[in-house]
Motif scaffolding. Structure first.
Motif, PDB file in Angstrom:
ATOM      1  N   LEU A 539       0.843  -1.194   0.000  1.00 42.83           N
ATOM      2  CA  LEU A 539       0.000   0.000   0.000  1.00 42.83           C
ATOM      3  C   LEU A 539       0.881   1.248   0.000  1.00 42.83           C
ATOM      4  CD1 LEU A 539      -2.883  -0.745   2.550  1.00 42.83           C
ATOM      5  CD2 LEU A 539      -3.160  -0.246   0.112  1.00 42.83           C
ATOM      6  N   PHE A 540       0.491   2.233  -0.806  1.00 42.24           N
ATOM      7  CA  PHE A 540       1.215   3.501  -0.818  1.00 42.24           C
ATOM      8  C   PHE A 540       0.238   4.643  -1.097  1.00 42.24           C
ATOM      9  CE2 PHE A 540       3.744   6.709  -3.287  1.00 42.24           C
ATOM     10  CZ  PHE A 540       4.414   7.234  -2.202  1.00 42.24           C
ATOM     11  N   GLU A 541       0.255   5.640  -0.205  1.00 41.87           N
ATOM     12  CA  GLU A 541      -0.574   6.828  -0.380  1.00 41.87           C
ATOM     13  C   GLU A 541       0.310   7.957  -0.924  1.00 41.87           C
ATOM     14  OE1 GLU A 541      -3.788   9.593   2.047  1.00 41.87           O
ATOM     15  OE2 GLU A 541      -2.412   8.305   3.159  1.00 41.87           O
ATOM     16  N   TYR A 542      -0.010   8.402  -2.120  1.00 40.68           N
ATOM     17  CA  TYR A 542       0.789   9.417  -2.809  1.00 40.68           C
ATOM     18  C   TYR A 542       0.050  10.749  -2.782  1.00 40.68           C
ATOM     19  CZ  TYR A 542       2.557  12.020  -6.881  1.00 40.68           C
ATOM     20  OH  TYR A 542       3.028  13.000  -7.719  1.00 40.68           O
ATOM     21  N   ASP A 543       0.697  11.728  -2.173  1.00 43.92           N
ATOM     22  CA  ASP A 543       0.178  13.089  -2.147  1.00 43.92           C
ATOM     23  C   ASP A 543       1.051  13.925  -3.079  1.00 43.92           C
ATOM     24  OD1 ASP A 543      -0.712  15.636  -1.691  1.00 43.92           O
ATOM     25  OD2 ASP A 543      -0.757  15.451   0.493  1.00 43.92           O
ATOM     26  N   PRO A 544       0.537  14.319  -4.252  1.00 43.50           N
ATOM     27  CA  PRO A 544       1.371  15.060  -5.209  1.00 43.50           C
ATOM     28  C   PRO A 544       1.994  16.320  -4.617  1.00 43.50           C
ATOM     29  CG  PRO A 544      -0.680  14.363  -6.247  1.00 43.50           C
ATOM     30  CD  PRO A 544      -0.819  14.060  -4.785  1.00 43.50           C
ATOM     31  N   TYR A 559       6.278   7.608   4.777  1.00 39.07           N
ATOM     32  CA  TYR A 559       5.649   6.407   5.320  1.00 39.07           C
ATOM     33  C   TYR A 559       4.823   6.705   6.570  1.00 39.07           C
ATOM     34  CZ  TYR A 559       9.204   4.296   2.360  1.00 39.07           C
ATOM     35  OH  TYR A 559      10.007   3.956   1.310  1.00 39.07           O
ATOM     36  N   SER A 560       4.516   7.939   6.811  1.00 37.88           N
ATOM     37  CA  SER A 560       3.860   8.279   8.065  1.00 37.88           C
ATOM     38  C   SER A 560       2.338   8.332   7.966  1.00 37.88           C
ATOM     39  CB  SER A 560       4.371   9.638   8.558  1.00 37.88           C
ATOM     40  OG  SER A 560       4.086  10.650   7.596  1.00 37.88           O
ATOM     41  N   THR A 561       1.768   8.029   6.810  1.00 39.28           N
ATOM     42  CA  THR A 561       0.317   8.104   6.680  1.00 39.28           C
ATOM     43  C   THR A 561      -0.325   6.850   7.266  1.00 39.28           C
ATOM     44  OG1 THR A 561       0.128   7.017   4.534  1.00 39.28           O
ATOM     45  CG2 THR A 561       0.670   9.360   4.524  1.00 39.28           C
ATOM     46  N   ILE A 562      -1.588   6.984   7.612  1.00 40.08           N
ATOM     47  CA  ILE A 562      -2.331   5.849   8.189  1.00 40.08           C
ATOM     48  C   ILE A 562      -2.415   4.697   7.205  1.00 40.08           C
ATOM     49  CG2 ILE A 562      -4.603   5.121   9.008  1.00 40.08           C
ATOM     50  CD1 ILE A 562      -4.933   7.941  10.156  1.00 40.08           C
ATOM     51  N   ALA A 605     -12.819   7.286   7.080  1.00 41.93           N
ATOM     52  CA  ALA A 605     -12.473   8.687   6.887  1.00 41.93           C
ATOM     53  C   ALA A 605     -11.865   9.289   8.144  1.00 41.93           C
ATOM     54  CB  ALA A 605     -13.723   9.467   6.466  1.00 41.93           C
ATOM     55  N   GLU A 606     -12.194   8.718   9.286  1.00 40.17           N
ATOM     56  CA  GLU A 606     -11.647   9.217  10.548  1.00 40.17           C
ATOM     57  C   GLU A 606     -10.281   8.621  10.860  1.00 40.17           C
ATOM     58  OE1 GLU A 606     -14.700   7.875  10.222  1.00 40.17           O
ATOM     59  OE2 GLU A 606     -15.767   9.800  10.109  1.00 40.17           O
ATOM     60  N   GLY A 607      -9.824   7.691  10.026  1.00 40.62           N
ATOM     61  CA  GLY A 607      -8.504   7.103  10.243  1.00 40.62           C
ATOM     62  C   GLY A 607      -8.508   5.805  10.987  1.00 40.62           C
ATOM     63  N   ASP A 608      -9.674   5.235  11.271  1.00 42.34           N
ATOM     64  CA  ASP A 608      -9.740   3.953  11.972  1.00 42.34           C
ATOM     65  C   ASP A 608      -9.575   2.808  10.973  1.00 42.34           C
ATOM     66  OD1 ASP A 608     -10.293   5.241  14.403  1.00 42.34           O
ATOM     67  OD2 ASP A 608     -12.436   5.346  13.910  1.00 42.34           O
ATOM     68  N   VAL A 609      -8.896   1.756  11.396  1.00 41.88           N
ATOM     69  CA  VAL A 609      -8.733   0.562  10.581  1.00 41.88           C
ATOM     70  C   VAL A 609      -9.742  -0.479  11.051  1.00 41.88           C
ATOM     71  CG1 VAL A 609      -7.188  -1.282   9.866  1.00 41.88           C
ATOM     72  CG2 VAL A 609      -6.300   1.036  10.164  1.00 41.88           C
ATOM     73  N   LEU A 610     -10.692  -0.821  10.178  1.00 45.81           N
ATOM     74  CA  LEU A 610     -11.713  -1.815  10.510  1.00 45.81           C
ATOM     75  C   LEU A 610     -11.248  -3.190  10.061  1.00 45.81           C
ATOM     76  CD1 LEU A 610     -14.971   0.103   9.457  1.00 45.81           C
ATOM     77  CD2 LEU A 610     -13.764   0.116  11.654  1.00 45.81           C
ATOM     78  N   LYS A 611     -11.446  -4.172  10.894  1.00 50.51           N
ATOM     79  CA  LYS A 611     -10.935  -5.516  10.646  1.00 50.51           C
ATOM     80  C   LYS A 611     -11.950  -6.416   9.942  1.00 50.51           C
ATOM     81  CE  LYS A 611      -7.936  -5.141  14.698  1.00 50.51           C
ATOM     82  NZ  LYS A 611      -7.556  -5.713  16.013  1.00 50.51           N
TER      83      LYS A 611
END
Length: 1231
Positions: A539-544, A559-562, A605-611
């Protein structure tokens, strides 16, 4: 169906012909209900000029083609092919009018392009994106705001960015990925999320490069032993052999030296038979009398370009660059020098220009090339040079066969033709030169079939990789039908290095289950070492905004994003296969696990990881979101934990983000789901969201009271009604095949890619027209689970007639009871009523479905019902091919259904006898109790009648009229109550062939129609005429000796060919002359077709200017398609007949059409009466007006009147006696 909505109609107008088709103005009012029947499961009316139907030659499960088409809807369930690719289209998206497609293909339409392309939806133009990408592309995401297109897959850097406004490739700010492919790309708020099997980004400081490894471990020797060497400026003497510098690994410089001519420049050149990508050039200078090369230049071929090189200065150890003037150290200073190529390109040769020299002239003692690509070729001459004394090099081995070498462009490959046992005995083994163990990507290359013209004969291959010394293997099945060269990834994972006991290898062999002759090709296999370090895990979140392409580095912690941390928290080697977004919540599926997370998770959207309640027990391959409903598909069959609490999660399931829980999609399907594609349907003028489910399943499982139903790798789920489309009461389109991807173009519109057959209506063997001339399905469906066991060969009406076990309707008729009309269908099928009572080949139905019919136990052998006729609304006579008993009496191929009892009649015709008995046609002689039976038989009961017999419904007796005329009768037509036209493959009393004859019941005589029949080229299948004679008639049949169809018209005294535009493969089953509406005429080119009528030809037609159709109109020498149809396997269907509720003879139809030109006599009388009344009114009004004016001018005195006069007074004034006396004294008329 509106998959590409009205907003898109103008966008594709230039690319596709959307001109509405004007069909003949048929006057069908006098026929009652009208329909078509045949062998089909889907049908469409021809509506727009660009509409075409392409059949599949075989079922989707066994097809040897992996081609995709882009499909666009023009509305009303009509889909048009925009363009075709020679491989799979995995993903699509659009920027403005431009559709970007990605996958694994080598051409789009006629344009050669690798893996990616742009298709303009306005013009249909296909554009290659700078030759494309070398590898398989799995995902594409369009950013219309910035006019950028992101591609992800398995190619160099695993990601590429196309600048749509500049029309060029853009720099990747984070330099791509290492470790594996990108499988999915989505946008989340202002960032872009990549999912795959990668471990780092290209500019990450934690990412290592394979270049850090030992050069000898990662580089492969280019085989120069097989190249052609030429020189300019050669010396004479002991050192005049330019090939001595090749294979000089184990020789001294003095032993392998080649010298150029004294005191002059020279050129040493090598040409190869294949293309390679050199990474390092190793040169060793000459060692003879102080001579050698001081400056040189490397010029590539075929580019004829000077390549830039880098090298390490042997004196300073500094990195240096050179291009047109590259120095080479004297042998005494450096044994050899390695020059690295700045740009790694494909070349087929090179020239070393020796520009300056030491001593008396230039020279060399070793020239070698290395490439970073580890290749194993089928042609051993291209592998590493084993003849040079090197060991453990790449090589290949193949079993004996008649191999042929085919050269193309800058390479070559092996090819052979195989069949039978050769398919299991032939294989090629590729042995790579693997000196460094690690994670590799293995790719097999397949040459294009256009190069050798073998596209129609290429087949399927098995490719097996043996990566480790533990017996493990990985198998892949590939098609070799690509137009241009392609490669497929067959393995990703760990490879052992070469050892004394094992070396990795790949086996390429043809699929053994193929039939016929197959062309098998073998080219090369590539092994790519990938890095395993990097700090990412799929997984990689890219912010231009965090990257600048100029600096090519990260300005913040990457690498600091949720989301990145969510990937890192998974177990090692995670692979993300699917991503989706719903209301800023990210849904993630794939092959991964960690503590209480298995194959699926969500980041809110709140940053929680649902299992996801522990996830699912196997791979999630696809995720779709529609109307806030989340559906996932894959290889799972249950929840990971507490599976008993949530049953029915069989390869497909629904996920609730609100409850973080799973629910079943009914009970799912019986095999893995590969992808879920969002689309839309227009059903009954209402738009429905839909999900197309594709995969390796064969049916949708039973659910509650709903039975399982067949779904061969494709099924539709309707979120709007929360059920499978096939279980709904909606009139569905026919869809068969698979959809590989779709692209939304806004307004609930989609472009589809795949191998898909789409027709406007799904129905079982028949369809009827409504008042708007739109097709409606039959009120029943065939039972696709039923099987037929034939005990003897079916004789077909003609050589092209398909008596299909999967379901076909050959005949439909009607009868009336208590003012209610019922329909009757016969054919080859199995169906069931609402109570699941099974019926075979003969059913009675109305708008509510099946009412009665033949059960499986009614006949011993019930192969088919081919003809039905209604006798006086009392009985139904049906014929075909069946055997049984009624009340102990044998029946064969003709039977009677009693409409009062709604069962087989107690009294049945005596059995037809002969070899392979079959009834093809039944007709009631008008005004009589006689039923004429035509077919293939020799006897009826005790009556000898060859192919034609009469059954009397009142007396229950057979009688013969053959009198020397007989054979296989296929068609019966009454011109009036006495004259019967008989068509087929018959003989006369003189044993001469006769394809058309006429019997006159009034004179009990035959007319074999002499020259008219004798000139026909083969047996007749169908006959039509618009008059009450044969002087103007049309016949269709098959040519004697082959299966080609013909269509001829008899015009008074000679035949004319109407079928010149019918191509081979055409099979005509029936014809009908249809009347046109008042005021409409046809420009007929034949006197056999009146101007007030049009000819409808039915069957399986192939039109020269159009293609395939199941029915078409013929008028004025031109063909106009009417309907297309398809069977369940995607092959072309066939229309057998047009059935009508009210039967009218051709002569009656023509007479009605002629009368329509003039006013009927009744109308003339009514109009005359109306005119007379109007004139009388005018006269009376005039008289009253004149009288009124006169009285007004002269004065008015009323006539005396008596009111309330007693009856006695009235009798006194004028007695009845006086009145009658006066009448008696009236004057008499004198003559």
């Amino acid at each position: 169906m509106r998959w590409f909505a009205l907003a898109l109609g103008f966008r594709v107008a230039a690319a596709l012909d959307l001109t509405p088709v004007t069909l003949p103005a048929l006057d069908l009012a006098s026929f009652g209900q009208v329909g078509l029947s045949g062998n089909f499961d889907g049908i469409s009316v021809y509506q727009v000029a660009g509409q075409r139907f392409k059949s599949s030659s075989s079922s989707y499960a066994s097809t040897q083609s992996d081609e995709d088409s882009l499909l666009i809807s023009s509305g009303s369930n009509v889909f048009l092919d925009l363009v075709q690719t020679d491989g799979i289209v995995s993903a699509m998206c659009s920027v403005g009018y431009d559709l970007y497609i990605a996958g694994n293909f080598t051409s789009v339409g006629s344009i050669k392009t690798k893996a990616v392309a742009k298709v303009n939806l306005d013009s249909g133009e296909v554009t290659s994106l700078d030759d494309g990408l070398s590898g398989a592309v799995n995902a594409v995401f369009c950013d219309p705001d910035h006019e950028l297109v992101y591609f992800g897959g398995l190619f160099n850097n695993s990601v590429a960015i196309w600048n749509a406004s500049l029309e060029q490739w853009a720099d990747i700010p984070f330099s791509g990925f290492t470790g594996g492919p990108v499988n999915a790309i989505v946008a989340l708020n202002n960032t872009i999320i990549f999912g795959g099997k990668f471990s780092g980004i290209g500019n990450s400081s934690t990412t290592s490069s394979s270049s850090e490894s030992n050069t000898e471990d990662v580089l492969q020797v280019v085989n120069m032993h097989s190249c052609n060497v030429t020189v300019r400026g050669n010396s004479e003497g002991a050192y005049d052999s330019p090939r001595s510098v090749i294979c000089a690994y184990n020789t001294t410089a003095a032993e392998s030296t080649w010298l150029a001519a004294d005191n002059s420049e020279a050129v040493w050149a090598a040409d190869f038979a294949y293309e390679f990508n050199p990474t390092v050039l190793r040169l060793r200078n000459a060692d003879v009398d102080g001579r050698g090369t001081k400056l040189f230049r490397f010029v590539s071929s075929p580019q004829n370009g000077i390549l830039n090189l880098t090298y390490t200065d042997p004196e300073t150890g500094a990195k240096q660059h050179c291009d047109a003037w590259c120095p080479l150290a004297n042998y005494s200073t450096s044994e050899y020098t390695d020059f690295e190529f700045v740009d790694v390109i494909g070349i087929t040769g090179f020239s070393l220009y020796l520009l300056d020299y030491y001593g008396d002239g230039a020279g060399l003692s070793q020239v070698e090339l290395y490439q970073r690509r580890i290749m194993a070729y089928a042609i051993n001459a291209y592998n590493e040079p084993t003849s040079c004394g090197l060991s453990e090099l790449s090589t290949s081995a193949f079993t004996s066969s008649n191999w042929t070498t085919v050269s193309y462009d800058s390479s070559a490959y092996l090819t052979t033709v195989l069949s039978g046992n050769e398919l299991t005995d032939t294989k090629v083994k590729f042995y790579p030169d693997i000196h460094l163990a690690g994670n590799y990507t293995v790719m097999v290359y397949t040459p294009g079939c256009i190069e050798d013209g073998s596209c129609s004969s290429r087949g399927i291959v098995n490719v097996t990789t043996y990566p480790k010394d533990n017996g493990y293997s990985k198998n892949a099945v590939l098609y070799q039908t690509n137009s241009f060269e392609k490669y497929d990834v067959i393995y990703q994972g760990y490879l052992d290095a070469i050892s004394e006991s094992f070396r990795p290898f790949v086996v390429l062999e043809p699929l053994a289950s193929q039939t016929g002759s197959i062309i098998f090709v073998a080219e090369k296999v590539e092994f790519v070492l990938v890095s395993t370090a990097g700090g990412l895990n799929g997984l990689f979140e890219y912010d231009p905004s965090n990257y600048t392409s100029a600096s090519n580095s990260s300005s913040t912690e990457i690498y600091s994003t949720i989301i990145n941390e969510a990937g890192e928290n998974l177990d090692d080697d995670a692979e993300v296969l699917a991503l989706a977004v719903m209301d800023s919540n990210l849904l993630i599926g794939g092959n991964f696990s960690s503590h209480e997370i298995n194959n699926f998770m969500a980041v809110t959207a709140e940053g929680d990881v649902l299992k996801a309640n522990g996830g699912l027990n196997d791979i999630v391959a696809s995720i779709a979101v529609v109307n806030d409903i989340i559906v996932v598909g894959g290889e799972f069959q249950a929840a990971k934990y507490n599976s008993s609490d949530t049953e029915g999660l069989s390869y497909i399931a629904r996920y609730s983000l609100e409850n973080d829980s799973w629910t079943a999609l009914d009970n799912g399907v019986n095999g893995p789901v590969s992808n879920i594609i969002e689309m839309a349907l227009n059903i009954s003028d209402k738009a429905y969201e839909a999900l197309a489910i594709n995969g390796k399943f064969s049916k949708v499982l039973e659910y509650d009271s709903e039975d399982a139903f067949i779904a061969k790798g494709f099924a539709l789920w309707l979120p709007d009604v929360q059920e499978w489309a096939s279980r709904s009461d909606l009139s569905l389109p026919y869809m068969k095949g698979f959809i590989s991807s779709s692209a939304s173009t806004g307004n609930n519109s989609f472009v589809l890619a795949g191998e898909l057959k789409i027709l406007s209506l799904e129905t079982s063997g028949g369809a009827v027209f409504d008042s708007q001339f739109q097709l409606e399905p039959m009120p029943f469906s065939f039972d696709s689970n039923s099987t037929y066991s034939s005990t003897y060969e079916v004789i077909k009406r003609d050589k092209n007639l398909d008596v299909a076990p999967e379901g076909a309707i050959h005949a439909v008729t009607y009868y009336t009871r208590d003012t209610k009309s019922f329909s009757v269908a016969g054919g080859t099928f199995s169906s069931a009523d609402i109570d699941n009572n099974e019926f075979r080949n003969f059913i009675i139905y109305d708008d509510n479905g099946i009412q009665r019919g033949l059960s499986k136990s009614d006949f011993n052998e019930n192969e088919s019902v081919l003809a039905i006729c209604n006798y006086n609304n009392d009985s139904l006579v049906f014929g075909g091919q069946f055997i049984g008993q009624v009340n102990g009496n044998e029946i064969s191929s003709v039977a009677i259904w009693d409409l009062d009892m709604q069962s087989l009649a107690n009294t049945q015709p005596q059995a037809l006898l002969g070899e392979s008995v079959q009834v093809n046609s039944l007709v009631v002689r008008p005004g009589t109790s006689s039923v004429v039976v035509g077919g293939s038989f020799s006897q009826a009961g005790n009556v000898s009648c060859n192919g034609l017999c009469i059954y009397d419904m009142r007396n229950d007796t057979w009688s013969s009229i053959t009198r020397g005329v007989g054979g296989n009768v296929t068609s019966l037509t009454f011109l009036d109550s006495n004259r019967l036209v008989v068509a087929g493959n018959m003989t006369t009393g003189a044993a001469a062939k006769s394809y058309l004859a006429q019997y006159d019941f009034s004179t009990f005589s035959w007319n074999v129609l002499g020259q008219m029949s004798a000139e026909l080229p083969g047996p007749v299948n169908a006959f039509a005429t618009a008059t009450d004679s044969t002087s103007n008639a049309i016949v269709a049949g098959t040519l004697e000796g082959n299966s080609s169809s013909y269509l001829w018209a008899y015009e008074g005294d000679s035949w004319s060919d109407l079928g010149q535009d019918l191509k081979p493969g055409t099979a005509i089953h029936n014809m009908k002359l249809l009347p046109l509406k008042k005021g409409s005429t046809s420009s007929s080119s034949s006197s056999a077709i009146p101007h007030t009528m049009v000819l409808l030809v039915m069957g399986s037609l192939v039109l020269s200017d159009f293609g395939e159709a199941s029915a078409a109109f013929y008028a004025g020498g031109k063909w106009l398609p009417f309907v297309f149809s398809s069977k369940g396997d995607g092959s072309a269907g066939a229309v057998y007949t047009m059935f009508t509720q009210i039967q009218s003879s051709p002569a009656e139809l023509e007479a009605a059409a002629e009368k329509a030109k003039h006013l009927k006599s009744g109308y003339v009388v009514l109009i005359s009466l109306a005119i007379a009344v109007a004139i009388m009114c005018v006269i009376i009004s005039t008289v009253y007006m004149v009288s009124y004016l006169r009285r007004k001018s002269e004065g008015y005195e009323p006539f005396p009147t008596v009111y309330d006069t007693p009856e006695e007074l009235m009798t006194q004034s004028l007695s009845p006696a006086a009145l009658f006396s006066e009448l008696n004294n009236r004057p008499r008329r004198t003559s």
